[in-house]
Motif scaffolding. Structure first.
Motif, PDB file in Angstrom:
ATOM      1  N   TYR A 165       0.809  -1.213   0.000  1.00 10.92           N
ATOM      2  CA  TYR A 165       0.000   0.000   0.000  1.00 10.92           C
ATOM      3  C   TYR A 165       0.846   1.269   0.000  1.00 10.92           C
ATOM      4  O   TYR A 165       0.348   2.347  -0.278  1.00 10.92           O
ATOM      5  N   ASP A 204      -2.248   1.012  -5.795  1.00 19.70           N
ATOM      6  CA  ASP A 204      -2.815   1.256  -4.469  1.00 19.70           C
ATOM      7  C   ASP A 204      -2.777   2.734  -4.107  1.00 19.70           C
ATOM      8  O   ASP A 204      -3.712   3.258  -3.495  1.00 19.70           O
ATOM      9  N   GLN A 233      -5.287   1.411   1.507  1.00 20.00           N
ATOM     10  CA  GLN A 233      -4.945   2.195   0.314  1.00 20.00           C
ATOM     11  C   GLN A 233      -4.977   3.689   0.631  1.00 20.00           C
ATOM     12  O   GLN A 233      -4.065   4.429   0.245  1.00 20.00           O
ATOM     13  N   ASP A 240      -9.003  -3.247   2.831  1.00 18.25           N
ATOM     14  CA  ASP A 240      -8.122  -2.941   1.711  1.00 18.25           C
ATOM     15  C   ASP A 240      -8.190  -1.453   1.359  1.00 18.25           C
ATOM     16  O   ASP A 240      -7.166  -0.806   1.136  1.00 18.25           O
TER      17      ASP A 240
END
Length: 195
Positions: A66, A72, A141, A137
């Motif tokens: 990330y 990302d 990010q 997720d």
């Protein structure tokens, strides 16, 4: 003469078949992170004071994706805009009602665990919790993008470029180092330099 036309037609047919095959391969794909990895992302640990901490081992095993992948970081930039972070933190992290991300001062520390904790669980005095509005997720990010905004060292990774004029350097050009002069003030180990 007929065999030349036949060869040209066969070549054209092969080219068309190749073009159709390549077009089929370019069908848009949906990004879907690995479920065990995203479950492991929730296992980060914060210090008892809520400042700093450590990301899960899976994050290090994956190579800190990330913070290091342009995809990302671009997704984080999109989420920054999509969830209205600029309303409090200013356009592209320059400050507003909430703290700025490019001035070198982090209230809860510049580590990924601190940033993820702030986004996921919220903070006192106005920072809402986003754990029910974003996936793990997406939280990571967004945290990677926010960390890139406050970076003191330049990176080769960057999200997509904006076409409009910005009041700060690009994310991969270490905006904090350019905008904020550290001066002779020693760094606080948890929070960075004092403003």
């Amino acid at each position: 003469m007929g065999s030349i036309k036949l060869r040209i037609a066969a070549g054209a047919g092969a080219a068309i078949a190749l073009a159709v095959g390549l077009a089929y391969m370019r069908v848009p794909r949906q990004y879907r992170p690995d479920p065990p990895f995203t479950a492991a992302l929730d296992q980060f640990r914060l210090m008892p004071n809520g400042i700093s901490g450590t990301p899960p081992e899976a994050y290090f095993a994956a190579g800190k994706p990330y913070e290091k992948t342009a995809f990302d970081l671009s997704q984080g930039k999109r989420l920054y805009s999509w969830f209205g972070c600029a309303a409090c933190h200013g356009a592209e992290g320059t400050g507003g009602k909430g703290p700025s991300f490019v001035d070198g001062w982090w209230l809860y520390g510049p580590s990924m665990a601190s940033i993820v904790g702030s986004i996921r669980d919220g903070r006192p005095h106005g920072m809402p919790a986003f754990k029910s509005r974003m996936t793990s997720d997406e939280i990571w990010q967004l945290a990677g993008y926010i960390k890139a905004l406050g970076a003191y060292s330049a990176s080769v990774n960057a999200p997509g470029r904006n076409d409009d004029k910005l009041g700060r350097p690009a994310e991969n050009r270490a905006p904090a180092a350019i905008v904020f002069d550290q001066g002779p003030t020693p760094m606080h180990p948890d929070q960075g330099p004092t403003p």
